[in-house]
Design a protein around this motif. Structure first.
Motif, PDB file in Angstrom:
ATOM      1  N   ILE A   1       0.878  -1.255   0.133  1.00  0.00           N
ATOM      2  CA  ILE A   1      -0.164  -0.314   0.054  1.00  0.00           C
ATOM      3  C   ILE A   1       0.743   1.378  -0.156  1.00  0.00           C
ATOM      4  N   ASP A   2       0.456   2.313  -0.646  1.00  0.00           N
ATOM      5  CA  ASP A   2       1.208   3.608  -1.076  1.00  0.00           C
ATOM      6  C   ASP A   2       1.500   4.631   0.207  1.00  0.00           C
ATOM      7  N   GLY A   3       0.765   4.258   1.566  1.00  0.00           N
ATOM      8  CA  GLY A   3       0.867   5.112   2.377  1.00  0.00           C
ATOM      9  C   GLY A   3      -0.365   5.024   3.373  1.00  0.00           C
TER      10      GLY A   3
ATOM     11  N   GLU B   1       8.623   9.286   9.239  1.00  0.00           N
ATOM     12  CA  GLU B   1       9.915   9.121   9.242  1.00  0.00           C
ATOM     13  C   GLU B   1       9.936   7.508   8.532  1.00  0.00           C
ATOM     14  N   GLU B   2       9.142   6.798   8.885  1.00  0.00           N
ATOM     15  CA  GLU B   2       9.206   5.429   7.999  1.00  0.00           C
ATOM     16  C   GLU B   2       8.749   5.638   6.494  1.00  0.00           C
TER      17      GLU B   2
ATOM     18  N   THR C   1      10.602   4.350   2.245  1.00  0.00           N
ATOM     19  CA  THR C   1      10.024   3.532   1.266  1.00  0.00           C
ATOM     20  C   THR C   1       9.287   4.265   0.067  1.00  0.00           C
ATOM     21  N   GLY C   2       9.596   5.767   0.307  1.00  0.00           N
ATOM     22  CA  GLY C   2       8.629   6.697  -0.670  1.00  0.00           C
ATOM     23  C   GLY C   2       7.260   6.549  -0.628  1.00  0.00           C
TER      24      GLY C   2
END
Length: 340
Positions: free
Chosen positions: A172-174, A203-204, A208-209
């Protein structure tokens, strides 16, 4: 007249968008069957390149909260959305994706679009606590001692890490934090809990963008939530999505810059906030859907452009010919081809 390099880039993006929308209106008309094998229509490398250039170009984004997601029919699949939808929040999705959802998500992302988890979380551990959402269960699982504030801070960080783990597990992208509730996480008395939660996510996600988004009701009476977020947390957000469901042009201007509006809070960074702000309408209530069309040509009187627009339950616009006709029209209206 000879064009500058920057002007050529802008012009190229505009022309690409013009042809992109034309392609969408024709190619997507073929996606009419409900069998999964028909969802993922292959497209040319040239089209993929143009779509990638569009997403990477300066443009106003199209966003939506996507509910009822199953990945088993076109109306309930992310791949049924117009290709130029930038990202969606998976409303009330906290992991445990099915095989169909995973396949749908993968193809959606391959086009360049993104999908983030989204839910309301007033309390630490909401929706991710084994054993349920009962207060005593959450306190025990996350290690909260009601007499020790530091345990709340540490629990908020652990909760953020659990969200990060879920995003990583399912690609998942965020995360989109829907801020509408006070509790053990979002506390007016202890704002550091929510700020520690958001800082940990940022931060996390930076590793991974992934995206960090906050959404807040679009009424001045709800801006107390926004005010609890520290300046650095607000600045760390990729987007702020405002639930401006009932607001037209003048209402949006008043919400952003009127008395008690967004500009009244974090005033030093207001221009930055406006640039990352997404205004939204709702498709859940038919009587308010017209606001979406009105918002598609909104330009803040402040002189700084906002980030784009979106819709709650964007999937409700699927029925029609072509599908997502209202969303498609808004994408074109927000990003018209450049004329020289």
């Amino acid at each position: 007249m000879k064009m500058s390099k920057l002007k050529k880039v802008i012009y190229g993006v505009g022309i690409s968008l013009f042809f992109l929308q034309g392609f969408l209106n024709s190619a997507c008309s073929d996606w009419t069957e409900i069998e999964a094998k028909d969802y993922f229509v292959p497209v040319s490398e040239g089209y993929k390149s143009s779509l990638k250039d569009y997403f990477n170009s300066p443009h106003k984004v199209m966003f939506g909260w996507f509910g009822n997601w199953t990945g088993t029919t076109m109306s309930s699949s992310l791949c049924g959305l117009p290709d130029s939808v930038d990202f969606v929040s998976l409303w009330l999705c906290w992991g445990n994706l099915t095989i169909e959802q995973r396949a749908d998500l993968k193809k959606f992302q391959e086009k360049g679009s993104k999908a983030v988890l989204c839910w309301r979380a007033g309390d630490i551990g909401d929706n991710l606590t084994p054993g349920g959402n009962a207060a005593d269960v959450k306190r025990e699982f996350w290690g909260i001692d009601p007499n020790d504030e530091n345990t709340y801070i540490e629990a908020a960080k652990k909760y953020a890490l659990a969200i990060v783990d879920t995003c990583n597990k399912y690609n998942i992208d965020g995360f989109d934090y829907d801020i509408e509730d006070y509790g053990t996480l979002m506390s007016s008395t202890y704002p550091e809990r929510a700020n520690a939660f958001m800082r940990t996510l940022r931060e996390e996600f930076n590793k991974t963008g992934k995206m960090l988004v906050a959404d807040i009701p679009g009424n001045s009476g709800w801006l107390g939530f926004y005010n609890l977020l520290a300046d650095d947390v607000v600045q760390s957000l990729d987007y702020i999505v405002w639930q401006t469901y009932e607001l037209g042009h003048s209402g949006l201007d008043n919400f952003f810059t009127g008395y008690g509006g967004v500009a009244s809070y974090h005033p030093e960074i207001f221009e930055e906030v406006l640039r990352k702000s997404i205004v939204t309408a709702t498709f859940e209530r038919a009587k308010d859907k017209y606001r979406f069309t009105e918002q598609q040509d909104y330009h803040p009187s402040y002189g700084i452009e906002h980030a784009g627009m979106g819709a709650y339950h964007i999937e409700y616009d699927y029925p029609g010919n072509p599908d997502y006709s209202t969303v498609r029209a808004a994408i074109s209206a927000q990003n018209p081809p450049i004329n020289n």
